[in-house]
Scaffold this active site. Structure first.
Site, PDB file in Angstrom:
ATOM      1  N   SER A 136       0.846  -1.183   0.000  1.00  0.00           N
ATOM      2  CA  SER A 136       0.000   0.000   0.000  1.00  0.00           C
ATOM      3  C   SER A 136       0.883   1.234   0.000  1.00  0.00           C
ATOM      4  CB  SER A 136      -0.904   0.024   1.244  1.00  0.00           C
ATOM      5  OG  SER A 136      -1.576   1.261   1.361  1.00  0.00           O
ATOM      6  N   TYR A 149      -1.533  -0.719  10.496  1.00  0.00           N
ATOM      7  CA  TYR A 149      -1.702  -0.978   9.066  1.00  0.00           C
ATOM      8  C   TYR A 149      -0.492  -0.502   8.277  1.00  0.00           C
ATOM      9  CZ  TYR A 149      -3.713  -0.985   4.387  1.00  0.00           C
ATOM     10  OH  TYR A 149      -3.944  -1.212   3.047  1.00  0.00           O
TER      11      TYR A 149
END
Length: 251
Positions: A136, A149
């Site tokens: 990501s 995350y």
């Protein structure tokens, strides 16, 4: 480089996993749809034109991963797409409990390690194969209130480049795809939480987030599927990380 091959996609029951599975099937691959929810996987299978197989697995559980590997021993899996992931809590680090932190790393990093550990040996033995790990852009720039995350996605980048150095000489390619904000249920959840935190509308929260990207928009799920297919056609791509963020990293 795709037609006639078998691709295993984790987290294939919805979102990016479903979009990737559809794109691979359209490109001519036989697809193994892996994930925890069999009903959702069957819904994905119904959207595919080509042959597909459903495989229930919890990627964070070594026994479950070993079991699914045994159940697929009759498949020549030459493409592994590690897409399964969880978003984790949205709150300051000092308020995050250890079990919340561990739950994110269990799926986003440990799960990727376990799947690679289970499905790489046949690729190495054959001297060919592709692994694409979903990272990501959040692993490369700050994202407030999302430390588990973002830390997990940075770990994915390190895992992938090092693994690529290990297995590249055997003919196996390893790359990462780093999407930016992708329109879908996960981002809708984030916008809702951000709107509640700031006392604004969800639409305003979405626009503020999209405004961080040079193209001033979100990425669409089918664009992620198309990127996976494109990466598999790029035979010289190895130990690489591809940004698909509408220019978010560049800003």
């Amino acid at each position: 480089m795709i037609e006639g091959r078998t691709a295993l996609v984790t987290g294939a029951g919805n979102g990016l996993g479903r979009a990737i599975a559809v794109a691979l099937s359209t490109a001519g691959a036989r697809v193994v749809l892996a994930g925890r929810g069999v009903d959702a996987l069957e819904q994905t299978r119904a959207q595919l034109d080509g042959p597909a197989r459903v495989a229930a697995v919890d990627v964070a559980d070594p026994d479950s991963v070993a079991a699914v590997a045994r159940s697929l021993v009759d498949e020549t899996i030459s493409i592994l797409v590690n897409n399964a992931g969880v978003p984790g809590p949205v709150k300051p680090l000092v308020e995050i409990e250890p079990d919340e932190w561990d739950a994110v790393f269990a799926v986003n990093v440990r799960g990727m390690y376990l799947m690679c550990r289970a499905f790489l040996p046949p690729m190495i033995e054959r001297g060919s194969g592709d692994v694409i790990n979903l990272a990501s852009v959040s692993g490369k720039r700050p994202l407030a209130l999302r430390t588990p995350y973002t830390a997990s996605k940075m770990a994915v980048l390190g895992l992938s480049t090092t693994l690529g150095a290990e297995v590249g000489p055997a003919g196996v390619r390893v790359n990462t795809l780093s999407p930016g904000p992708v329109r879908g249920p996960r981002m809708a959840r984030n916008f809702r939480l951000e709107a509640e935190r700031l006392g604004i509308t969800e639409e305003a929260a979405e626009q503020a987030f999209a405004g961080r990207a040079a193209l001033n928009r979100l990425v669409e799920e089918d664009e992620v599927g198309a990127a996976v297919v494109a990466m598999l056609h790029m035979t010289g791509l190895h130990c690489a990380d591809i940004d698909l963020s509408a220019g978010m990293v560049a800003r």
